[in-house]
Design a protein around this motif. Sequence first.
Motif, mmCIF file in Angstrom:
data_model
loop_
_atom_site.group_PDB
_atom_site.id
_atom_site.type_symbol
_atom_site.label_atom_id
_atom_site.label_comp_id
_atom_site.label_asym_id
_atom_site.label_seq_id
_atom_site.Cartn_x
_atom_site.Cartn_y
_atom_site.Cartn_z
ATOM 1 N N UNK A 208 0.815 -1.218 0.000
ATOM 2 C CA UNK A 208 0.000 0.000 0.000
ATOM 3 C C UNK A 208 0.843 1.259 0.000
ATOM 4 N N UNK A 209 0.434 2.294 -0.739
ATOM 5 C CA UNK A 209 -0.824 2.362 -1.489
ATOM 6 C C UNK A 209 -0.849 1.551 -2.775
ATOM 7 N N UNK A 210 0.281 1.108 -3.259
ATOM 8 C CA UNK A 210 0.350 0.221 -4.400
ATOM 9 C C UNK A 210 0.283 0.940 -5.733
ATOM 10 N N UNK A 211 0.221 0.153 -6.789
ATOM 11 C CA UNK A 211 0.149 0.635 -8.152
ATOM 12 C C UNK A 211 -1.273 0.499 -8.676
ATOM 13 N N UNK A 212 -1.688 1.445 -9.492
ATOM 14 C CA UNK A 212 -3.029 1.444 -10.030
ATOM 15 C C UNK A 212 -3.085 0.880 -11.431
ATOM 16 N N UNK A 213 -4.198 0.227 -11.756
ATOM 17 C CA UNK A 213 -4.421 -0.307 -13.090
ATOM 18 C C UNK A 213 -5.884 -0.127 -13.466
ATOM 19 N N UNK A 214 -6.119 0.213 -14.724
ATOM 20 C CA UNK A 214 -7.463 0.343 -15.274
ATOM 21 C C UNK A 214 -7.768 -0.829 -16.182
ATOM 22 N N UNK A 215 -8.982 -1.326 -16.103
ATOM 23 C CA UNK A 215 -9.458 -2.277 -17.084
ATOM 24 C C UNK A 215 -10.065 -1.561 -18.279
ATOM 25 N N UNK A 216 -10.263 -2.302 -19.357
ATOM 26 C CA UNK A 216 -10.960 -1.730 -20.498
ATOM 27 C C UNK A 216 -12.439 -1.563 -20.159
ATOM 28 N N UNK A 217 -13.078 -0.623 -20.804
ATOM 29 C CA UNK A 217 -14.479 -0.377 -20.525
ATOM 30 C C UNK A 217 -15.383 -1.440 -21.123
ATOM 31 N N UNK A 218 -16.512 -1.670 -20.469
ATOM 32 C CA UNK A 218 -17.548 -2.540 -21.007
ATOM 33 C C UNK A 218 -18.870 -1.774 -21.018
ATOM 34 N N UNK A 219 -19.569 -1.831 -22.140
ATOM 35 C CA UNK A 219 -20.794 -1.060 -22.311
ATOM 36 C C UNK A 219 -21.963 -1.747 -21.632
ATOM 37 N N UNK A 220 -22.688 -1.001 -20.820
ATOM 38 C CA UNK A 220 -23.953 -1.440 -20.241
ATOM 39 C C UNK A 220 -25.042 -0.519 -20.767
ATOM 40 N N UNK A 221 -26.035 -1.096 -21.431
ATOM 41 C CA UNK A 221 -27.148 -0.329 -21.968
ATOM 42 C C UNK A 221 -28.447 -0.857 -21.394
ATOM 43 N N UNK A 222 -29.212 0.021 -20.761
ATOM 44 C CA UNK A 222 -30.498 -0.333 -20.161
ATOM 45 C C UNK A 222 -31.577 0.391 -20.954
ATOM 46 N N UNK A 223 -32.355 -0.361 -21.705
ATOM 47 C CA UNK A 223 -33.336 0.241 -22.599
ATOM 48 C C UNK A 223 -34.442 -0.753 -22.909
ATOM 49 N N UNK A 224 -35.658 -0.234 -23.063
ATOM 50 C CA UNK A 224 -36.781 -1.050 -23.477
ATOM 51 C C UNK A 224 -37.060 -0.878 -24.963
#
Length: 118
Positions: free
Chosen positions: A102-118
């Motif tokens: 700690x505090x350590x190293x940071x890493x980001x993942x790739x984005x994933x799309x969430x769509x909420x629609x009727x």
Amino acid sequence: QVQLEVSGGGLVQPGGSLRLSCAASGSISSINDMHWYRQAPGKERELVATVTSVGRTTYAESVKGRFTISRDNAKNTVYLQMNSLKPEDTAVYYCRLYYGKPPGFGAWGKGTQVTVSS
């Protein structure tokens, strides 16, 4: 070095559920805090949920009671269970984690799309 594989996004109707998964691999000692963020078009990226190394969780007010963050330390994976989804939840969701002393190293993942629609 460190890679994050994100899965689980997709299209769902209002009231439905999705579960996001973010699995870390590579040269990792230990994983500290793990987070889910999201960013809707034209909006700032916001913190959705956090789970610490000892299992403490926090949530954005807008998702509290509907989303659950959890982690599987043996699999180096963090999950986001999303229930009672609303159109306002539509966004690209990102995993963020910190690893090492700690505090350590940071890493980001790739984005994933969430769509909420009727």
